[in-house]
Scaffold this motif. Structure first.
Motif, PDB file in Angstrom:
ATOM      1  N   ARG A  64       0.844  -1.195   0.000  1.00 13.14           N
ATOM      2  CA  ARG A  64       0.000   0.000   0.000  1.00 13.14           C
ATOM      3  C   ARG A  64       0.885   1.254   0.000  1.00 13.14           C
ATOM      4  O   ARG A  64       0.605   2.222  -0.690  1.00 13.14           O
ATOM      5  CB  ARG A  64      -0.929  -0.039   1.226  1.00 13.14           C
TER       6      ARG A  64
ATOM      7  N   ARG B 151     -16.134  -8.173   4.055  1.00 10.33           N
ATOM      8  CA  ARG B 151     -15.022  -8.463   4.956  1.00 10.33           C
ATOM      9  C   ARG B 151     -15.331  -9.719   5.742  1.00 10.33           C
ATOM     10  O   ARG B 151     -16.471 -10.184   5.767  1.00 10.33           O
ATOM     11  CB  ARG B 151     -14.835  -7.307   5.967  1.00 10.33           C
TER      12      ARG B 151
ATOM     13  N   CYS C 275     -10.038   2.742  -2.229  1.00  9.90           N
ATOM     14  CA  CYS C 275      -9.445   2.646  -3.569  1.00  9.90           C
ATOM     15  C   CYS C 275      -8.178   3.496  -3.691  1.00  9.90           C
ATOM     16  O   CYS C 275      -8.196   4.687  -3.399  1.00  9.90           O
ATOM     17  CB  CYS C 275     -10.470   3.111  -4.606  1.00  9.90           C
TER      18      CYS C 275
HETATM   19  C1  HEM Z   1     -14.795   4.572 -10.867  1.00 11.37           C
HETATM   20  C2  HEM Z   1     -13.773   3.740 -10.754  1.00 11.37           C
HETATM   21  C3  HEM Z   1     -13.437   2.950  -9.525  1.00 11.37           C
HETATM   22  C4  HEM Z   1     -14.227   2.545  -8.489  1.00 11.37           C
HETATM   23  C5  HEM Z   1     -15.712   2.815  -8.293  1.00 11.37           C
HETATM   24  C6  HEM Z   1     -13.385   1.808  -7.560  1.00 11.37           C
HETATM   25  C7  HEM Z   1     -13.828   1.272  -6.374  1.00 11.37           C
HETATM   26  C8  HEM Z   1     -13.009   0.635  -5.461  1.00 11.37           C
HETATM   27  C9  HEM Z   1     -13.449   0.134  -4.171  1.00 11.37           C
HETATM   28  C10 HEM Z   1     -14.875   0.218  -3.628  1.00 11.37           C
HETATM   29  C11 HEM Z   1     -12.375  -0.411  -3.550  1.00 11.37           C
HETATM   30  C12 HEM Z   1     -12.341  -1.030  -2.152  1.00 11.37           C
HETATM   31  C13 HEM Z   1     -12.645  -2.514  -2.184  1.00 11.37           C
HETATM   32  C14 HEM Z   1     -12.767  -3.085  -0.780  1.00 11.37           C
HETATM   33  O1  HEM Z   1     -12.667  -2.365   0.202  1.00 11.37           O
HETATM   34  O2  HEM Z   1     -12.972  -4.298  -0.681  1.00 11.37           O
HETATM   35  C15 HEM Z   1     -11.247  -0.289  -4.451  1.00 11.37           C
HETATM   36  C16 HEM Z   1      -9.979  -0.738  -4.188  1.00 11.37           C
HETATM   37  C17 HEM Z   1      -8.941  -0.674  -5.090  1.00 11.37           C
HETATM   38  N1  HEM Z   1      -8.942  -0.043  -6.317  1.00 11.37           N
HETATM   39 FE1  HEM Z   1     -10.486   0.957  -7.128  1.00 11.37          FE
HETATM   40  N2  HEM Z   1     -12.117   1.768  -8.071  1.00 11.37           N
HETATM   41  C18 HEM Z   1     -12.092   2.461  -9.254  1.00 11.37           C
HETATM   42  C19 HEM Z   1     -10.998   2.678 -10.066  1.00 11.37           C
HETATM   43  C20 HEM Z   1      -9.749   2.202  -9.828  1.00 11.37           C
HETATM   44  C21 HEM Z   1      -8.602   2.443 -10.675  1.00 11.37           C
HETATM   45  C22 HEM Z   1      -8.620   3.313 -11.930  1.00 11.37           C
HETATM   46  C23 HEM Z   1      -7.566   1.735 -10.132  1.00 11.37           C
HETATM   47  C24 HEM Z   1      -6.142   1.629 -10.603  1.00 11.37           C
HETATM   48  C25 HEM Z   1      -5.670   2.239 -11.665  1.00 11.37           C
HETATM   49  C26 HEM Z   1      -8.048   1.075  -8.941  1.00 11.37           C
HETATM   50  C27 HEM Z   1      -7.304   0.263  -8.120  1.00 11.37           C
HETATM   51  C28 HEM Z   1      -7.718  -0.234  -6.895  1.00 11.37           C
HETATM   52  C29 HEM Z   1      -6.880  -1.031  -6.007  1.00 11.37           C
HETATM   53  C30 HEM Z   1      -5.441  -1.478  -6.315  1.00 11.37           C
HETATM   54  C31 HEM Z   1      -7.639  -1.292  -4.858  1.00 11.37           C
HETATM   55  C32 HEM Z   1      -7.205  -2.070  -3.622  1.00 11.37           C
HETATM   56  C33 HEM Z   1      -6.721  -1.114  -2.561  1.00 11.37           C
HETATM   57  C34 HEM Z   1      -6.324  -1.795  -1.236  1.00 11.37           C
HETATM   58  O3  HEM Z   1      -6.936  -2.805  -0.861  1.00 11.37           O
HETATM   59  O4  HEM Z   1      -5.409  -1.280  -0.574  1.00 11.37           O
HETATM   60  N3  HEM Z   1      -9.375   1.379  -8.788  1.00 11.37           N
HETATM   61  N4  HEM Z   1     -11.655   0.357  -5.601  1.00 11.37           N
END
Ligand code: HEM
Length: 448
Positions: A84, A328, A394
């Motif tokens: 992270r 979770r 995210c």
């Molecule tokens: C509108 C677009 C997006 C939405 C709605 C979204 C939504 C989310 C959500 C809700 C989570 C949390 C999941 C959880 O807590 O279980 C998450 C995690 C994550 N997202 Fe996004 N995301 C978007 C775009 C992106 C983009 C563009 C990237 C990378 C280029 C990305 C990479 C990640 C990563 C790597 C995580 C994991 C983070 C962690 O657990 O530390 N997301 N996303």
């Protein structure tokens, strides 16, 4: 069994009925599986933020391990913490600004492909442009033609397969058997089934792996800093000064490809649907884009002035959050909202429900972008969580917002769109929330 069928067939209605009947924190059991469903902002705050340390990602994510390995999306503990730190550095504003030209050029290429056409499906277009943006941002110039097609095909196969619910039925079938970890056993059975889509899934992972490995080897040899992969290669941990090894890089690259493409595509597709169903809002966005964007495409520093357009995107993700729930699991007994939750419960933050919950939102079912320009925005920040919340929120949210604003503004500046069907689409809930039937529109070049 009836509950499982309803939960699988129309989960949004299932959630609605359950919350209406039993309130904002609901506990239930299906065979040996325990669930707690949350439509209460304080309870969501407890699970995702305040007591986040008591929870891990739910076992539902196990299936993703097959493809994401130890990537940020599903890793836990010390591995996650370190990753992270590294990935937050890689996703800092200055690095997003560096790949911003890719967002512009890929959108322009899409527009070029529209020349001479009078009708397109914006759902398909958004899907392919966001995939192009994320893969070109990661691999840059080294990733052309055939490689690009390979990434697209492989990812499509992988995502399609992950959206099937076969594993749920296998879990149910083996529920009465004396097996300790039934979810893992179900996964093994699923992987061994002699079915075509299973074989395609595993061979797609292999192909993608090969390509990513080549990209990493080239990236290390060239020691440049022209793309996101180069940024990830050079990311150095602020605590122990180490960098990612090839395996970790592979897992993060694939995680970013999976997490960063369909989500943004869906957010954009729902936004198009809402804009086309609300011409007065589309009119305001068109006006703002006309004022703010000086050329055919925005400059990076013009994006922050697109305040109304940003509010439209935010309101669209309130009504149609691409991730409509997150879950979770607690290793030990825990309490949520004063209720005891036994160990090994799947705790679900119902994003779709909380973002339409009348306790937190005035006129919750209406599309009112103005609420994000201050007035009317929910007081409780855990009632608006399209990007999740707490330490695992995210990491790509800024990337996604910059990308979505860029794509929307370039398209709106160049074209007028009209929907071909007067009815608003129904929901299709799989891993992400999608509109049934895509988003078919007629298009006309402005000034033509
Ligand atoms: C509108 C677009 C997006 C939405 C709605 C979204 C939504 C989310 C959500 C809700 C989570 C949390 C999941 C959880 O807590 O279980 C998450 C995690 C994550 N997202 Fe996004 N995301 C978007 C775009 C992106 C983009 C563009 C990237 C990378 C280029 C990305 C990479 C990640 C990563 C790597 C995580 C994991 C983070 C962690 O657990 O530390 N997301 N996303």
């Amino acid at each position: 069994m009836r509950t499982l069928v309803q939960r699988t067939k129309d989960p949004i209605r299932f959630y609605k009925n359950i919350f209406q009947k039993y309130g904002g924190i609901v506990f239930f059991q299906l065979g040996p599986y325990k669930f707690a469903m949350l439509n209460d902002a304080d309870a969501i705050h407890e699970v995702l933020h305040k007591n986040a340390g008591l929870y891990t990602k739910s076992t539902g994510y196990e299936r993703f391990k097959l493809i994401l390995g130890n990537g940020l999306l599903i890793s836990e503990g010390e591995v996650w913490k370190k990753q992270r730190r590294l990935m937050s550095w890689a996703f800092a504003s200055k690095h997003i600004e560096r790949v911003f030209p890719v967002m512009v050029s890929e959108t322009r290429d899409m527009l070029k492909s529209w020349e001479g056409k009078t009708e397109v499906d914006l759902a398909l277009e958004m899907n392919s442009v966001t995939l192009q943006v994320i893969s070109q941002s990661l691999f840059g110039k080294r990733h052309q033609g055939g490689d690009s097609l390979l990434v697209r095909r492989s990812l499509q196969n992988i995502l399609e397969y992950l959206q099937t619910t076969r594993h749920l039925w296998i879990q149910l079938l083996i529920a009465p058997l004396p097996i300790r970890d039934k979810r893992r056993a179900a996964l093994k059975i699923e992987a061994s089934l002699p079915l075509r889509d299973t074989r395609t899934f595993f061979s797609s992972i292999e192909k993608l792996d090969q390509l990513v490995e080549e990209m990493i080897t080239e990236g290390r040899a060239q020691k440049g800093s022209e793309n996101f992969l180069d940024t990830m290669i050079s990311a150095t941990d602020s605590e122990d000064h180490t960098q990612m090894d090839n395996q970790q890089l592979r897992d993060e690259v694939i995680s970013v490809l999976v997490a960063g493409h369909e989500t943004t595509a869906n957010a954009l597709t729902w936004t198009w649907h809402l804009l086309l169903a609300h011409p007065e809002v589309l009119g305001k966005v068109t006006e703002e884009v006309g004022w703010v964007v000086s050329g055919e495409a925005p400059k990076f520093d013009e994006l922050s002035a697109l305040t109304y357009t940003k509010a439209v995107l935010e309101e669209s993700m309130r009504l149609y959050p691409p991730f409509w729930r997150i879950s979770r699991k607690n290793a030990e007994d825990a309490t949520v909202g004063g209720y005891r939750i036994p160990a090994n419960t799947t705790v679900i933050a119902a994003i779709f429900s909380i973002q339409r919950n009348p306790t937190y939102w005035e006129r919750p079912e209406e599309f009112l972008p103005e609420r994000f320009l201050e007035k009317g925005r929910s007081e409780n920040r855990f009632a608006y969580i399209p990007f999740g919340a707490g330490p695992r929120a995210c990491v790509g949210s800024q990337f996604a917002m910059v990308e979505a604003l860029t794509i929307l503004s370039i398209c709106i500046k160049a074209y007028r769109f009209e929907r071909t069907s007067p009815t608003f689409p129904e929901l299709f809930t799989s891993l992400t929330l999608q509109p049934k039937g895509g988003c078919k529109v007629t298009l006309k070049k402005r000034g033509a």
